[in-house]
Design an enzyme around this catalytic site. Structure first.
Site, PDB file in Angstrom:
ATOM      1  N   LYS A   1       0.963  -1.333  -0.020  1.00  0.00           N
ATOM      2  CA  LYS A   1       0.042   0.040  -0.024  1.00  0.00           C
ATOM      3  C   LYS A   1       0.997   1.215  -0.052  1.00  0.00           C
ATOM      4  O   LYS A   1       0.499   2.321  -0.247  1.00  0.00           O
ATOM      5  CB  LYS A   1      -0.841   0.137   1.266  1.00  0.00           C
TER       6      LYS A   1
ATOM      7  N   LYS B   1     -10.355  -3.557  -4.345  1.00  0.00           N
ATOM      8  CA  LYS B   1     -11.298  -2.247  -4.610  1.00  0.00           C
ATOM      9  C   LYS B   1     -10.164  -0.991  -4.777  1.00  0.00           C
ATOM     10  O   LYS B   1     -10.797  -0.122  -5.476  1.00  0.00           O
ATOM     11  CB  LYS B   1     -11.704  -1.747  -3.027  1.00  0.00           C
TER      12      LYS B   1
ATOM     13  N   LYS C   1      -4.480  -9.671  -6.808  1.00  0.00           N
ATOM     14  CA  LYS C   1      -5.643 -10.015  -6.226  1.00  0.00           C
ATOM     15  C   LYS C   1      -6.699  -9.198  -6.539  1.00  0.00           C
ATOM     16  O   LYS C   1      -6.212  -7.948  -7.129  1.00  0.00           O
ATOM     17  CB  LYS C   1      -5.712 -10.093  -4.665  1.00  0.00           C
TER      18      LYS C   1
END
Ligand code: TYM
Length: 331
Positions: A112, A197, A194
């Site tokens: 992230k 969102k 993966k």
């Protein structure tokens, strides 16, 4: 006794990775009569910037979506994280029990922060708050997708340290992760990643609120390889294998049955079949989401009832924790 807890971020809406990897299991556990608590983790969502009005709307949308998926507020406790203040309170105490190197090694944090220049402190302590979510309920089982394994391990570690320093207070929690591929549904645009969102490519994920034509479009554009046969080889043919997995999970057919039925068609034609399966599966859910969204008072009511139930448990845990840690001025 088993105590089940899990959470989902109200960042954007729910995609089929969340649904197949976690939420469907949540409903199964509820129907099996387990003691289940599910939390919409809005405090986790603000670790990255959010528009306040959109966040509020997304919390309601997530509530509507969870109900549409089969979460029954009579059988499950469903609530919003920020409405029970003990999560952050316990999070602080736990943050004093772990170290910065330990948190900086977590793969989700690395992922992230890759593109960030300035890293918010909240993003760094994110997994400690997640451990607090689990521990404030003294949960023993946590149904999640595979991407959450390391976060569950941190919760196990923190429970051990706490128990060692202050006396046995928390049970060990176990991640419930299925060993089949549904624990990790892949991005339609980059099947080595993966489904997520936060992916910028809007075509990488199918949302539970997508209209049939959007679903068809996304599946048609899903990245596969140059082999036209429909075969399940998750190591070498990630794209088509991901579609087969989604198909199998939504139709109930086995992977072998699917490959046999598709023996005479190519991946292009097979995509149309998958799209039909996904559309048929999501149609009733989408219309229920719409119905629930037309009744926001009901959604707020469900969340209030959930908060009352969750707060009772959390207050009890925090009284015990404060006593053990020596906080406050009780005699
Ligand atoms: P979140 O909101 O990213 O995802 C919610 C659940 O969906 C699973 N999931 C997937 N499963 C399979 N394939 C995928 N592509 C996929 N993408 C997401 C996730 O594993 C998760 O189970 N940090 C958590 C939320 C959280 C939490 C908790 C979970 C906060 N506190 C306490 C359990 C217990 C998260 O960001 O999930």
């Amino acid at each position: 006794p088993k105590k089940i807890f899990s959470g989902i971020q109200p960042t954007g809406s729910m995609h089929i990775g969340n649904y197949l990897g976690a939420v469907r299991k949540w409903v199964d556990l509820q129907e099996a009569g387990e003691d289940v608590t599910y939390c919409i983790v809005d405090m986790h969502s603000i670790t990255l910037p959010q528009d306040p009005r959109i966040l509020r709307l997304n919390i309601l949308k997530m509530t509507a979506t969870l109900l549409a998926c089969g979460i029954d507020p009579v059988k499950s406790t469903l609530y919003v994280q920020s409405s029970v203040k003990q999560h952050t309170e316990l999070g602080w105490i736990l943050s004093c029990l772990t170290t910065m190197p330990r948190l900086s090694h977590l793969p989700q944090y690395k992922e992230k922060t890759k593109k960030l220049k300035d890293i918010p402190l909240g993003l760094f302590v994110y997994p400690v708050l997640q451990a607090a979510d689990i521990m404030v309920h003294k949960a023993t089982h946590v149904p999640v997708g595979e991407d959450q394994i390391q976060h569950i391990q941190l919760a196990q570690h923190l429970a051990k340290i706490f128990n060692y320093k202050f006396g046995t207070t928390f049970p060990q929690c176990h991640g419930m992760i299925s060993d089949s591929c549904d624990a990790r549904i892949k991005s339609l645009r980059n099947p080595s990643k993966k489904m997520s969102k936060s992916d910028e490519d809007q075509k990488s994920a199918i949302y539970l609120t997508d209209e049939p034509d959007q679903i068809l479009e996304k599946i048609k554009k899903a990245v596969t390889d140059f082999t036209s046969a429909v075969t399940f080889e998750p190591e070498t043919r990630q794209g088509v294998s991901n579609l087969i997995m989604i198909d199998s999970l939504m139709s109930g057919d086995t992977i072998e049955e699917i490959c046999e039925d598709a023996a005479l068609i190519d991946t292009g034609k097979y995509k149309l079949r998958v799209a039909e399966t996904v559309i048929d599966h999501l149609n009733p859910i989408r219309s229920k989401i719409e119905e629930y969204m037309n009744n926001p008072e009901y959604l707020v009511h469900v969340l209030e009832e959930g908060r009352n139930k969750a707060a009772e448990v959390a207050e009890r845990t925090m009284l015990e924790v404060k006593e053990r840690v020596g906080l406050g001025a009780m005699l």
